[in-house]
Motif scaffolding. Structure first.
Motif, short mmCIF file in Angstrom:
data_model
loop_
_atom_site.label_atom_id
_atom_site.label_comp_id
_atom_site.label_asym_id
_atom_site.label_seq_id
_atom_site.Cartn_x
_atom_site.Cartn_y
_atom_site.Cartn_z
N GLY A 53 -0.70 -10.29 -3.25
CA GLY A 53 -1.91 -9.62 -3.74
C GLY A 53 -1.59 -8.72 -4.91
O GLY A 53 -0.58 -8.87 -5.60
N ALA A 54 -2.45 -7.76 -5.12
CA ALA A 54 -2.28 -6.83 -6.24
C ALA A 54 -1.28 -5.73 -5.89
O ALA A 54 -1.13 -5.37 -4.72
N ASP A 55 -0.60 -5.22 -6.90
CA ASP A 55 0.30 -4.09 -6.70
C ASP A 55 -0.52 -2.87 -6.26
O ASP A 55 -1.70 -2.75 -6.61
N ALA A 56 0.11 -1.97 -5.51
CA ALA A 56 -0.54 -0.72 -5.13
C ALA A 56 -0.06 0.34 -6.12
O ALA A 56 1.13 0.47 -6.38
N THR A 57 -1.00 1.08 -6.68
CA THR A 57 -0.66 2.13 -7.65
C THR A 57 -1.28 3.43 -7.18
O THR A 57 -2.42 3.46 -6.71
N GLN A 58 -0.46 4.52 -7.27
CA GLN A 58 -0.94 5.84 -6.89
C GLN A 58 -0.58 6.80 -8.01
O GLN A 58 0.55 6.84 -8.45
N ALA A 90 0.87 -1.18 0.00
CA ALA A 90 0.00 0.00 0.00
C ALA A 90 0.90 1.23 0.00
O ALA A 90 1.94 1.24 0.64
N ILE A 91 0.51 2.23 -0.75
CA ILE A 91 1.24 3.51 -0.75
C ILE A 91 0.52 4.42 0.23
O ILE A 91 -0.68 4.67 0.11
N THR A 92 1.27 4.91 1.21
CA THR A 92 0.67 5.67 2.31
C THR A 92 0.98 7.17 2.28
O THR A 92 0.44 7.92 3.07
N SER A 93 1.88 7.59 1.40
CA SER A 93 2.22 9.02 1.33
C SER A 93 1.18 9.78 0.52
O SER A 93 0.32 9.18 -0.14
N ALA A 94 1.26 11.09 0.58
CA ALA A 94 0.33 11.97 -0.14
C ALA A 94 0.41 11.69 -1.64
O ALA A 94 1.40 11.17 -2.14
N ASN A 95 -0.65 12.07 -2.36
CA ASN A 95 -0.67 11.81 -3.79
C ASN A 95 -0.30 13.03 -4.64
O ASN A 95 -0.63 13.10 -5.82
N ASN A 96 0.40 13.99 -4.01
CA ASN A 96 0.87 15.15 -4.77
C ASN A 96 2.00 15.84 -4.03
O ASN A 96 2.15 15.68 -2.82
#
Length: 187
Positions: free
Chosen positions: A182-187, A113-119
């Motif tokens: 599981g599935a890759d996390a993409t952001q 899971a990617i937990t950092s901000a998306n920008n």
């Protein structure tokens, strides 16, 4: 094995004896010595033991939260709530010879899971930095796709987007976290 013996000597009736031959076998554990579950997903593993009489099974060692061992069925199951490696042991006992013991490793993984901000906002001509944070077990690897502004790079080993941009604008890019669970996390 129910069998019978007969003694005959021609005098009177034959002597007959019903007899039971019991052949015991020491307990043995024949199933694999490890398995992997995933946090938040139901997992199951059956410990298989042989021997006669049928051995009783037991488990020792700490299990992750929400995972239990059923001694009657030999099934390790549950939906784990914690990641890690859990060294446990199984024992098969039937009173014939020594007990069978098996060291066992339960590994509990977690999907990435990617937990950092998306920008992030950088300023042209000024050094900027942003760290992409990801969780998962095993630790996920990171990758980036999309066109970065000149002067900015992404370090896949550290997850750091950094540099001094020479162009202005909006740059839509994608980050992917992959660890094979599981599935890759993409952001």
């Amino acid at each position: 094995f129910p069998i019978s013996f007969t003694a005959h000597n021609g005098v009177g009736a034959d002597a007959t004896q019903s007899f039971t031959l019991t052949v015991n076998q020491a307990a043995a554990i024949t199933s694999a010595n490890n398995t992997t579950f995933t946090v938040g997903s139901a997992g199951t593993f059956t410990v298989v033991a042989t021997g006669f009489p049928a051995p009783l099974l037991s488990e020792s060692g700490p299990l992750p939260g929400a995972v239990t061992f059923n001694t009657a069925t030999g099934v390790l199951s549950g939906t784990p709530t914690a990641t890690g490696t859990f060294p446990i042991s199984f024992t098969a006992h039937n009173g014939v010879g020594a007990d069978a013991m098996q060291s066992f490793t339960l590994t509990v993984n977690q999907a990435p899971a990617i937990t950092s901000a998306n920008n992030a906002t950088f300023t042209a001509g000024t050094a900027g930095t942003f760290t992409v944070m990801a969780t998962g077990s095993p630790t996920p690897t990171l990758s980036e796709s999309g066109a970065l502004p000149a002067g900015v790079t992404f370090n896949t080993a550290t997850g750091v987007l950094s540099g001094t941009p020479t162009a202005t604008g909006t740059f839509p890019i994608s980050f992917t976290a992959h660890n094979g669970v599981g599935a890759d996390a993409t952001q």
